[in-house]
Design an enzyme around this catalytic site. Structure first.
Site, PDB file in Angstrom:
ATOM      1  N   VAL A  58       0.818  -1.202   0.000  1.00 48.53           N
ATOM      2  CA  VAL A  58       0.000   0.000   0.000  1.00 48.53           C
ATOM      3  C   VAL A  58       0.863   1.268   0.000  1.00 48.53           C
ATOM      4  O   VAL A  58       0.757   2.094  -0.891  1.00 48.53           O
ATOM      5  CB  VAL A  58      -0.972  -0.009   1.198  1.00 48.53           C
ATOM      6  CG1 VAL A  58      -1.862   1.217   1.169  1.00 48.53           C
ATOM      7  CG2 VAL A  58      -1.818  -1.270   1.176  1.00 48.53           C
TER       8      VAL A  58
ATOM      9  N   LEU B 232       1.277  -7.540  -5.030  1.00 45.88           N
ATOM     10  CA  LEU B 232       0.758  -6.682  -6.087  1.00 45.88           C
ATOM     11  C   LEU B 232       0.801  -5.260  -5.567  1.00 45.88           C
ATOM     12  O   LEU B 232       0.601  -5.019  -4.376  1.00 45.88           O
ATOM     13  CB  LEU B 232      -0.693  -7.055  -6.422  1.00 45.88           C
ATOM     14  CG  LEU B 232      -0.908  -8.330  -7.234  1.00 45.88           C
ATOM     15  CD1 LEU B 232      -2.388  -8.595  -7.367  1.00 45.88           C
ATOM     16  CD2 LEU B 232      -0.261  -8.230  -8.602  1.00 45.88           C
TER      17      LEU B 232
ATOM     18  N   ILE C  50      -7.846  -5.083  -4.503  1.00 42.63           N
ATOM     19  CA  ILE C  50      -6.728  -4.144  -4.421  1.00 42.63           C
ATOM     20  C   ILE C  50      -7.220  -2.730  -4.705  1.00 42.63           C
ATOM     21  O   ILE C  50      -8.139  -2.530  -5.486  1.00 42.63           O
ATOM     22  CB  ILE C  50      -5.626  -4.584  -5.416  1.00 42.63           C
ATOM     23  CG1 ILE C  50      -4.382  -3.721  -5.264  1.00 42.63           C
ATOM     24  CG2 ILE C  50      -6.127  -4.546  -6.852  1.00 42.63           C
ATOM     25  CD1 ILE C  50      -3.209  -4.278  -6.066  1.00 42.63           C
TER      26      ILE C  50
END
Lengths: 320, 809
Positions: free
Chosen positions: B541, B575, B606
């Site tokens: 993040v 990711l 996400i």
């Protein structure tokens, strides 16, 4: 082989005349510099040994002084005999200390000489790299390595040790250079350049040359990622200190609290305006400075450490 | 025992101490030696005093001994007398009730409580051996000490246990029996594998790939840690409950009681059987005590660092914090293998570092023997004598091999691999500082790995890494909250385009965790991430390092730690949406824009950012990421040295290969001139396979060459372009052919060779096939019909070889 100690200027000259690749000559110089350094190191080694000998000798004398004092104390009065004896002893001790001091200074000179040879060699290698087309393109250093090198150079900046009564010379700590001072090739300076976006910025740079006719410097951005060469007038150049000032003996050669300076922001190659938060307390200490930073509520960054080598006086007092 | 390091390493024994157990007295347990009188070795004073006193009592004349025992013996004057101990009718005036210097009371002296003579109390001891009397006396001393402990102890739980033990010993003196702790505590060992086993497994698991010297360091640290645990005073159940709100402490209380009865009290009270904490307890106790103990241990070492021997100091201050952090992950991690009952490193039997089995005879010689290593450990840490660490197999005759690396163990040793002695020798030179020149180790060379500095700093304890997060269900620790605020500050400062509120919300969101980088107790960087275990990926993040600490390799080290953390939690994909400035960083960390995770797995999970690039990183669970660059550096050094050695042995220059320029696509490796002299050998695996089944190979080659069947389709012999190569070239057709071509070959000859079982390896077969082609190209011009045939046929048979699994695809 050439025995001349290559001064950068005649160095280029030789290249032109001989029509030889510069690399050839520089290698010769590197070789001779190597042997010279080896010699100097041997001398340094001997000097250090001598220091020890000198020390053991004066040790004896100092002990004598102490004993004499003890004996005098038991006798409770100072007889002329002791007075003369003490005077003699102290004179010897002083001479001893001076001798030791001079050896140490001699050793420091050797170190300085070695460093300057290394520096010369570095410049020569750099020139060779710059001027030879045959060489593979120079690999840029990883930034982390460059930062470590900059820290190393700050750490190994020599400490100025004056004789009693001497006042710190220009370029020791905060002492400014004399008005007619010209920085040598290879010297590190703070240079005010125009960035791509038109903003003015103080960067860490290395002097390439100085033209006395135009009064302009040619400097290279230290950041090899930039690989830019700038031609700048004198007033855009601030030479960096060449000695550290000792806070214990020469506090006047340091910037004082709240003074406005230009300081190299940690882990970068740019100088920014900052206020001195605390000056160093010991020779190896750094300044603690507060950088002007609008992203903080009070307009200043939290205190950050910057070595003496990378703190210079801020000329203009007006804010841009 | 004169080793000062031993003293410093010996955590002080607990002394019943006022203040412990009261509210907020967590810190009171640190080096709890406040009540000790011996300043030099406070740790042993209580034990020493007890044994001194016992020796003193045992040296008494018999009359005095009887008096002492009489105090704890029931009156036997009549069945009705309930008196359970003779009381001196002339109590000493001093408060010290057990004045040892007093004159012995006579046997006729009457008891203050029941009025019967002392003789009636000790009648049962008349015919008892001196030995038994002394045993009983030992218990008497212990009972007296316990009495004092009960008196002084303020923690109720501890007091209760002391009182129980006090009563138990009294009963045993009365009944002249052996003290056995009864009740619901169970008997040791309480859990298997025990802590010691687990910690040794941990060393095996984590460090067996290191060089012998470093592995030895880790081994010593583990020994030291175990030793410390055995002498460490545990926090009381009350303290435990205060610290961990989520746990009611019932289980801990049981463990604590067990520890008091079997480990702690018996240290100074030898009437009770004594067990080592690390041998009778397992992971559950360690889980309860580790965080506190770790903090106390580090604090203690920090405070007492000046007392440590210099070499110990570096060992402890440099490696211990990292060692403990890694151990912590194994203690609290869900899938740690070190606690499995059957944990075995493939390289060893029983998972003991001290019991390596020989896998390769080459590994034995030249390597430092482990018995020596253990001995050196015991001399520095006072080990071996006190804790029951299994000694290495006795005798110096059998040399123990050093632990093989993980990779070595997993792989069957390759035939013709470089002998272990050679590798060791090379390792010695590259790790020997004298052999490796270089003036300043502090100055990193320009090609040092990016994370080298950070790794060193972590090892020295300058920086720390912690995975932290906020929780809504339980009150977060104050330090954690401070760090979270620090992280929020770093992120919002370094990511000025992110709204501060947004950063705050995510950093404090209980589903998000952050790997925090701590230096001098302050947050200087971190990676905020969210794990999606059900989707099998983690979203990165935020990721930032504060500006004045950048370009020091911290970012790389952070990411490597995050990778290792995820491998432990079985999530193997990262990711992230990277903005334009971050793409470079993520690329360096092994991320790519090529996304392998299917969209359905992450879509809707996400956070999507406009103008950012989705990047992915796949993790390999076999890679120790934080050590990777170090390992690779080592490997490079080893290979460089090996090449240098070879070059000094063989000085021969062959002209380079020209066949590739001539259009040959592949040649057998062994046909490269000089390759065998370099020590190259065909890989053992193939040899084994081929030797095992010559018939299989024969049939495969036969299928390939001639037999037409439906499954394999066309064969080489039936290929339309095979016609020029069917038979040997006739001299009548090409008079100079045999002058130019030195090794003629054709498909008919090959068929014969196959029948004659000439092709014992597929290599021979492939080499002949290849020669058919190269001969053709050598003799004929490139644009000739023959060469065209050769080209197509070559393609075809390499296709066939691949299809048949005879060469790598």
């Amino acid at each position: 082989m050439f025995t001349v100690m290559a001064m950068p200027n005649n160095f280029q000259h030789v290249t032109v005349i001989e029509g030889q690749p510069c690399l050839f000559i520089s290698q010769g110089n590197i070789m001779s510099a190597d042997t010279k350094i080896a010699e100097l190191l041997t001398e340094l080694h001997q000097l250090i040994k001598q220091t020890q000998e000198e020390r053991s000798r004066s040790e004896h004398n100092l002990l004598n002084i102490q004993k004499t004092h003890e004996r005098m104390q038991t006798e409770n009065k100072t007889s002329p005999y002791y007075r003369t004896k003490l005077r003699g002893l102290y004179t010897t001790a002083k001479a001893d200390a001076e001798a030791e001091c001079s050896i140490l200074r001699h050793a420091l000179d050797k170190i300085a000489e070695i460093k300057s040879l290394l520096e010369e060699r570095r410049i020569a290698a750099r020139m060779a790299g710059t001027y030879s087309d045959n060489d593979p393109p120079r690999k840029t250093m990883r930034r982390g390595v460059l930062m470590t090198l900059l820290q190393q150079s700050a750490m190994t900046l020599p400490l100025w040790i004056g004789k009693p009564g001497d006042s710190p010379p220009p370029l020791c700590g905060a002492m400014p250079a004399s008005s007619d001072y010209v920085a040598k090739q290879g010297d590190k300076v703070a240079a005010r350049v125009k960035a791509v976006d038109g903003d003015e910025q103080w960067i860490l740079a290395e002097v390439v040359s100085y033209s006395h006719s135009t009064n302009k410097y040619e400097v290279d951005d230290i950041d090899e990622e930039g690989k830019e060469r700038h031609t700048l007038s004198r007033r855009r150049i601030i030479p960096l200190p060449q000695w550290k000032a000792n806070p214990e003996t020469d506090p006047e050669a340091l910037f004082s609290k709240d003074q406005l300076v230009l300081a190299l922001y940690p882990q970068t190659t740019c100088f920014y305006r900052a206020l001195i938060h605390t000056p160093p307390h010991r020779p190896q200490d750094d300044y603690s400075v507060l950088f002007e930073d609008t992203s903080y509520a009070d307009g200043y960054s939290p205190p950050l450490n910057v070595a003496q080598r990378y703190v210079v006086a801020c000329k203009e007092n007006k804010k841009k | 025992m004169s080793d000062p390091a031993t003293q410093a390493l010996q955590p002080r024994l607990h002394q019943a101490q006022p203040g412990a157990g009261t509210a907020g007295a967590n810190a009171a347990t640190v080096g709890s030696g406040s009540g000790n009188s011996d300043p030099v070795r406070p740790g042993l004073s209580q034990q020493q005093r007890a044994s001194q006193k016992k020796a003193q009592v045992r040296a008494f004349p018999r009359a005095k001994k009887l008096e002492k025992l009489g105090v704890f013996s029931a009156c036997k004057a009549s069945d009705t007398c309930k008196c359970n101990g003779w009381k001196n009718p002339h109590p000493p005036t001093a408060t010290r009730s057990m004045d040892l210097q007093q004159q012995a009371a006579s046997l006729s002296e009457t008891c203050r409580s029941c009025g019967h003579a002392l003789a009636d109390h000790v009648s049962h001891l008349e015919n008892v051996s001196e030995e038994e009397i002394n045993r009983l006396l030992g218990m008497v001393v212990d009972v007296e000490n316990l009495f004092m402990s009960v008196h002084k102890e303020e923690d109720t739980d501890t007091k209760q246990v002391y009182f129980y033990l006090f009563k138990l010993l009294r009963k045993c003196i009365l009944q002249m029996s052996q003290p056995i702790v009864e009740g619901s505590l169970g008997s040791p060992p309480f859990e298997k594998p025990n802590i010691e086993q687990g910690v040794l497994n941990f060393v095996q698991y984590k460090f067996s790939h290191l060089a012998p010297k470093e592995r030895q360091t880790m081994f010593e640290l583990s020994k030291m840690f175990l030793l410390c645990l055995n002498y460490w005073k545990l926090e009381t159940p009350t303290q435990f409950r205060q610290r961990s709100q989520k746990d009611d402490g019932t289980a801990y209380k049981v463990d604590y009681t067990r520890w008091l009865c079997y480990c702690h009290v018996p240290q100074s009270n030898d009437s009770l059987p004594r067990y080592e904490t690390t041998q009778v307890f397992g992971r559950s106790l360690l889980k309860s005590i580790f965080t506190v103990t770790r903090r106390q241990l580090l604090e203690k070492f920090r405070v007492e660092k000046d007392k440590l021997l210099p070499e110990k100091r570096t060992l402890i201050l440099t490696h211990f914090p990292k060692f403990l952090s890694m151990l912590e992950e194994e203690i609290y991690g869900e899938n740690s293998p070190i606690w499995e009952a059957d944990f075995t490193m493939p390289a060893s039997e029983g998972g003991q570092l001290g019991h390596q089995t020989v896998i390769s005879p080459a590994a034995v010689s030249g390597s430092p023997s482990f018995s020596k290593a253990v001995n050196s450990g015991s001399s520095t840490g006072g080990l071996g004598m006190e804790i029951g660490v299994p000694e290495p197999i006795a005798g110096e005759k059998r040399k123990l091999p050093e632990a093989l690396t993980l990779e070595d163990a997993k792989r069957i040793r390759v035939m013709g691999d470089i002998p272990m002695e050679l590798v060791n020798e090379v390792m010695m030179t590259i790790t020997d500082p004298a052999a490796m020149l270089g003036p300043e180790t502090s100055l990193l060379s320009a090609n040092a790995a990016r994370d080298e500095t950070a790794r060193l700093e972590e090892r020295r304890g300058i920086i720390e890494f912690h995975v932290i997060g906020n929780s809504l269900s339980q009150k977060s620790n104050k330090k954690i909250l401070m760090w979270l605020v620090g992280l929020q500050n770093v992120f919002s400062h370094q990511l000025p385009r992110m709204p501060k509120e947004y950063i705050t919300r995510l950093v404090f969101d209980p589903y998000h965790k952050t790997l925090a980088l701590i230096k001098d107790g302050r947050v200087i960087g971190g990676i905020c991430f969210r794990m999606f275990p059900t989707q099998g990926f983690t979203e990165i993040v935020f990721c930032a390092v504060t500006s004045n600490e950048q370009v020091k390799g911290y970012g790389t080290h952070l990411m490597n730690h995050l990778k290792e953390y995820h491998i432990k939690h079985n999530i193997l994909y990262f990711l992230t949406y990277a903005d334009e400035y971050a793409i470079g960083y993520f690329k360096k960390q092994g991320f790519s824009k090529d996304i392998k995770v299917t969209k359905s797995r992450y879509l809707g999970y996400i956070k999507d950012y406009e103008g950012a690039t989705l990047m992915e990183c796949e993790l390999n669970p076999r890679i120790p990421y934080t050590e990777l660059s170090h390992i690779i550096k080592r490997q490079k050094e080893i290979i460089k040295k090996l090449i240098e050695r070879k070059q000094s042995q063989i000085r021969k220059v062959y002209p380079g290969l020209t066949c590739f320029k001539e259009g040959v696509r592949q040649i057998p490796v062994e046909s490269i001139p000089g390759i065998r002299e370099t020590g190259w050998k065909p890989s053992a695996k193939e040899k084994v396979k081929e030797l095992k089944d010559p018939d299989l190979l024969y049939n495969m080659l036969k299928n390939l060459l001639s037999v037409v069947n439906l499954r394999s389709g066309r064969t080489i012999l039936t290929h339309p372009d095979a016609w020029p190569f069917m038979e040997p070239v006739k001299k009548s057709e090409a008079p100079d052919y045999y002058e130019i071509i030195r090794f003629p070959i054709d498909l008919k000859t090959m068929t014969e060779r196959l029948k004659n079982r000439y092709y014992v390896t597929k290599k021979l077969f492939i080499a002949d096939l290849q020669r058919v082609i190269t001969n053709c190209r050598e003799y004929n011009p490139p644009d000739s019909e023959y060469c065209k045939c050769a080209n197509t046929l070559e393609k075809f048979f390499y296709f066939k070889l691949k299809e048949g699994g005879l060469i790598e695809k």
